[in-house]
Design a protein around this motif. Structure first.
Motif, short mmCIF file in Angstrom:
data_model
loop_
_atom_site.label_atom_id
_atom_site.label_comp_id
_atom_site.label_asym_id
_atom_site.label_seq_id
_atom_site.Cartn_x
_atom_site.Cartn_y
_atom_site.Cartn_z
N VAL A 80 2.37 1.17 3.53
CA VAL A 80 3.20 2.11 2.79
C VAL A 80 2.97 2.00 1.28
N ILE A 81 2.73 0.77 0.79
CA ILE A 81 2.50 0.57 -0.64
C ILE A 81 1.19 1.21 -1.08
N LEU A 82 0.15 1.02 -0.28
CA LEU A 82 -1.17 1.56 -0.61
C LEU A 82 -1.18 3.09 -0.55
N ALA A 83 -0.45 3.66 0.40
CA ALA A 83 -0.35 5.12 0.47
C ALA A 83 0.34 5.67 -0.78
N LYS A 84 1.34 4.94 -1.27
CA LYS A 84 2.02 5.35 -2.50
C LYS A 84 1.05 5.29 -3.69
N GLU A 85 0.26 4.21 -3.77
CA GLU A 85 -0.72 4.11 -4.83
C GLU A 85 -1.77 5.21 -4.75
N ALA A 86 -2.06 5.66 -3.54
CA ALA A 86 -3.06 6.71 -3.34
C ALA A 86 -2.48 8.10 -3.58
N ILE A 91 11.98 5.20 9.49
CA ILE A 91 12.37 4.19 8.51
C ILE A 91 12.32 4.72 7.07
N ASP A 92 13.21 4.18 6.24
CA ASP A 92 13.27 4.63 4.84
C ASP A 92 13.15 3.49 3.84
N GLN A 93 13.22 2.22 4.31
CA GLN A 93 13.10 1.07 3.42
C GLN A 93 12.33 -0.03 4.12
N PHE A 94 11.84 -0.99 3.32
CA PHE A 94 11.17 -2.14 3.92
C PHE A 94 11.53 -3.42 3.18
N ILE A 95 11.35 -4.55 3.86
CA ILE A 95 11.41 -5.88 3.27
C ILE A 95 10.07 -6.54 3.60
N ASP A 96 9.44 -7.11 2.59
CA ASP A 96 8.10 -7.68 2.75
C ASP A 96 8.18 -9.18 2.97
N ARG A 97 7.75 -9.64 4.15
CA ARG A 97 7.66 -11.08 4.42
C ARG A 97 6.21 -11.49 4.70
N THR A 98 5.24 -10.67 4.25
CA THR A 98 3.84 -11.02 4.44
C THR A 98 3.37 -11.92 3.31
N THR A 99 2.26 -12.62 3.55
CA THR A 99 1.78 -13.58 2.55
C THR A 99 0.27 -13.53 2.33
N LYS A 100 -0.48 -12.84 3.21
CA LYS A 100 -1.93 -12.96 3.19
C LYS A 100 -2.66 -11.66 2.89
N ARG A 101 -1.98 -10.62 2.45
CA ARG A 101 -2.56 -9.28 2.44
C ARG A 101 -2.79 -8.73 1.03
N HIS A 102 -3.80 -7.88 0.92
CA HIS A 102 -4.07 -7.18 -0.33
C HIS A 102 -3.12 -5.98 -0.42
N CYS A 103 -2.25 -5.99 -1.42
CA CYS A 103 -1.19 -4.97 -1.51
C CYS A 103 -1.43 -3.95 -2.62
N THR A 104 -2.62 -3.95 -3.23
CA THR A 104 -2.91 -2.98 -4.28
C THR A 104 -4.39 -2.66 -4.30
N PHE A 105 -4.71 -1.44 -4.68
CA PHE A 105 -6.11 -1.06 -4.93
C PHE A 105 -6.57 -1.57 -6.30
N TYR A 106 -5.61 -1.78 -7.18
CA TYR A 106 -5.91 -2.13 -8.58
C TYR A 106 -5.97 -3.66 -8.71
N ASP A 107 -7.03 -4.24 -8.17
CA ASP A 107 -7.12 -5.70 -8.10
C ASP A 107 -8.07 -6.29 -9.13
N GLY A 108 -8.60 -5.44 -10.03
CA GLY A 108 -9.51 -5.92 -11.05
C GLY A 108 -10.93 -6.14 -10.56
N GLN A 109 -11.17 -5.87 -9.28
CA GLN A 109 -12.49 -6.09 -8.70
C GLN A 109 -13.29 -4.81 -8.52
N HIS A 110 -12.62 -3.67 -8.65
CA HIS A 110 -13.28 -2.39 -8.38
C HIS A 110 -13.20 -1.51 -9.62
N SER A 111 -14.35 -1.23 -10.19
CA SER A 111 -14.41 -0.56 -11.49
C SER A 111 -13.85 0.86 -11.45
N SER A 112 -13.79 1.47 -10.26
CA SER A 112 -13.29 2.84 -10.18
C SER A 112 -11.80 2.92 -10.47
N LEU A 113 -11.09 1.79 -10.30
CA LEU A 113 -9.65 1.76 -10.55
C LEU A 113 -9.35 0.59 -11.49
#
Length: 279
Positions: free
Chosen positions: A198-204, A106-128
């Motif tokens: 895939v989004i989190l791997a990109k952020e990493a 696969i090379d593309q995606f469409i996101d239909r999720t609603t309940k998931r954490h999609c970033t490491f940069y959530d303001g809750q973790h001081s390391s990021l």
């Protein structure tokens, strides 16, 4: 610039997480700032390439798609110094030409999720700190995908070189109306796990590529049996060796290639995507 060290993280999906592909296996239980990963990390080698295997749903398939701790999984692989993440996933086909048993890189995606954490940069973790607006025009690593595609060709496997994955929340399968709608949107295959992995791997800053195996035609196709757990598992059991053979052949090739520029670009992209808080 010194050559980048290659270490492969492997995330195995339903029926596609056999630890026997690794030589010299050891287990390691870890914790992360985002909680515990789905299961122990299994460390080993594939033809002298260091690898780390992780069962996405746990080795006994106890974690449903919405409850997978995607952030902990990716963070744990990053902490193990993995440069790449290769994943396998079962999926339904939304297109006639993608038949059950076929592979799709696969090379593309469409996101239909609603309940998931999609970033490491959530303001809750001081390391990021800050907010990360990571570009997602090319979600999957092109260079790694090319290796997987060429490997599938060499092995004589029925493999589609691109495809758009639509990720739904699950754990239920689609209604027929939804399945037909997703087809009209241009989606080629459907699963419950590509996002946010895939989004989190990109952020990493990691090279991420996915081997998707079609197990059914979801429920859009007339005169075709609708998707069921039994049908999915039956197809996976008969075809899991295809994904395994790609990994066993592609990983040594990835390990022998030069990745310094690719990984540097991924890292720089993330750095340029973060807006830091004003001092």
């Amino acid at each position: 610039m010194a050559a980048a060290a290659v270490k492969i993280g492997i995330i195995g999906g339903t029926g596609l997480d056999d630890p026997d592909i690794l030589e010299g296996r050891t287990e390691k239980y870890v914790d992360t700032p985002y909680g515990k990963p789905s299961d122990a990390l299994i460390l080993g080698k594939i033809k002298n390439v260091d690898c780390v295997l992780l069962a996405r749903h746990g080795r006994h398939h106890t974690v449903m798609p919405s409850n997978v701790n995607y952030r902990a999984n990716i963070w744990a692989l990053k902490e193990e110094n993995c440069s790449h993440v290769l994943v396998t996933t079962a999926c339904g086909s939304l297109q006639e030409e993608i038949q059950p048993g076929d592979l799709v890189i696969i090379d593309q995606f469409i996101d239909r999720t609603t309940k998931r954490h999609c970033t490491f940069y959530d303001g809750q973790h001081s390391s990021l700190s800050g907010v990360c607006h990571v570009p997602m025009a090319e979600p999957f690593c092109t260079k790694t995908r090319e290796v997987l595609i060429e490997t599938a060709k060499k092995l004589g496997l029925q493999c589609h070189s691109k495809g758009t994955m639509i990720t739904i929340e699950g754990p239920r399968f689609s209604s027929r109306a939804e399945s037909l709608m997703f087809r009209s949107w241009g989606a080629d295959v459907i699963n419950m796990t590509t996002v946010p992995e895939v989004i989190l791997a990109k952020e990493a800053g990691m090279s991420y590529a996915s081997i998707a195996m079609a197990t059914d035609y979801d429920c859009w196709k007339e005169h075709e049996e609708a998707v069921s757990v039994d049908k999915v598992l039956k197809t996976l059991k008969g075809n899991a060796n295809k994904a395994t053979s790609i990994l066993l052949t592609a990983i040594p090739q990835i390990g022998s290639m030069e990745w310094t520029d690719t990984l540097h670009t991924l890292k720089t992209t993330v750095q340029c995507s973060v807006i830091l808080p004003k001092q």
